[in-house]
Design a protein around this motif. Sequence first.
Motif, PDB file in Angstrom:
ATOM      1  N   VAL A   1       0.847  -1.201   0.000  1.00  0.00           N
ATOM      2  CA  VAL A   1       0.000   0.000   0.000  1.00  0.00           C
ATOM      3  C   VAL A   1       0.876   1.242   0.000  1.00  0.00           C
ATOM      4  O   VAL A   1       0.585   2.214  -0.711  1.00  0.00           O
ATOM      5  N   VAL A   2       1.948   1.238   0.766  1.00  0.00           N
ATOM      6  CA  VAL A   2       2.885   2.368   0.761  1.00  0.00           C
ATOM      7  C   VAL A   2       3.409   2.576  -0.658  1.00  0.00           C
ATOM      8  O   VAL A   2       3.446   3.706  -1.164  1.00  0.00           O
ATOM      9  N   ASP A   3       3.776   1.503  -1.325  1.00  0.00           N
ATOM     10  CA  ASP A   3       4.292   1.595  -2.694  1.00  0.00           C
ATOM     11  C   ASP A   3       3.227   2.115  -3.658  1.00  0.00           C
ATOM     12  O   ASP A   3       3.508   2.988  -4.482  1.00  0.00           O
ATOM     13  N   ARG A   4       2.017   1.615  -3.553  1.00  0.00           N
ATOM     14  CA  ARG A   4       0.930   2.081  -4.433  1.00  0.00           C
ATOM     15  C   ARG A   4       0.680   3.577  -4.263  1.00  0.00           C
ATOM     16  O   ARG A   4       0.496   4.302  -5.243  1.00  0.00           O
ATOM     17  N   LEU A   5       0.640   4.015  -3.007  1.00  0.00           N
ATOM     18  CA  LEU A   5       0.397   5.435  -2.751  1.00  0.00           C
ATOM     19  C   LEU A   5       1.557   6.294  -3.252  1.00  0.00           C
ATOM     20  O   LEU A   5       1.343   7.358  -3.840  1.00  0.00           O
ATOM     21  N   ALA A   6       2.766   5.826  -3.034  1.00  0.00           N
ATOM     22  CA  ALA A   6       3.940   6.578  -3.508  1.00  0.00           C
ATOM     23  C   ALA A   6       3.897   6.716  -5.031  1.00  0.00           C
ATOM     24  O   ALA A   6       4.125   7.818  -5.563  1.00  0.00           O
ATOM     25  N   ARG A   7       3.610   5.637  -5.715  1.00  0.00           N
ATOM     26  CA  ARG A   7       3.541   5.691  -7.183  1.00  0.00           C
ATOM     27  C   ARG A   7       2.432   6.630  -7.643  1.00  0.00           C
ATOM     28  O   ARG A   7       2.615   7.414  -8.572  1.00  0.00           O
ATOM     29  N   ALA A   8       1.280   6.546  -6.997  1.00  0.00           N
ATOM     30  CA  ALA A   8       0.146   7.391  -7.380  1.00  0.00           C
ATOM     31  C   ALA A   8       0.438   8.867  -7.127  1.00  0.00           C
ATOM     32  O   ALA A   8      -0.037   9.733  -7.862  1.00  0.00           O
ATOM     33  N   LEU A   9       1.234   9.146  -6.099  1.00  0.00           N
ATOM     34  CA  LEU A   9       1.596  10.531  -5.767  1.00  0.00           C
ATOM     35  C   LEU A   9       2.879  10.982  -6.470  1.00  0.00           C
ATOM     36  O   LEU A   9       3.283  12.135  -6.339  1.00  0.00           O
TER      37      LEU A   9
END
Length: 77
Positions: free
Chosen positions: A51-59
């Motif tokens: 989830v941290v990775d998904r959010l980082a990529r999305a941001l």
Amino acid sequence: MDICKHFGANVRRIRRAKDMSQEELAHRADIHRTYLSALERSGGRNPTIRVVDRLARALEVTPGQLLDYSHQGTSVR
């Protein structure tokens, strides 16, 4: 500050700096909006590294930026 609360504050700060709604970020990160809201609001959720990775990529930031204590109270460029 608790790491989960700090993480949530960073997500909120960066999301707002990018003029992105919670709904848009949740869609981009493929997570539920209410889960994102809980992450940002209270730190009551403990996100997985995925989830941290998904959010980082999305941001469009690194996962480290979401966890970095030195960014507290500063804006994103």
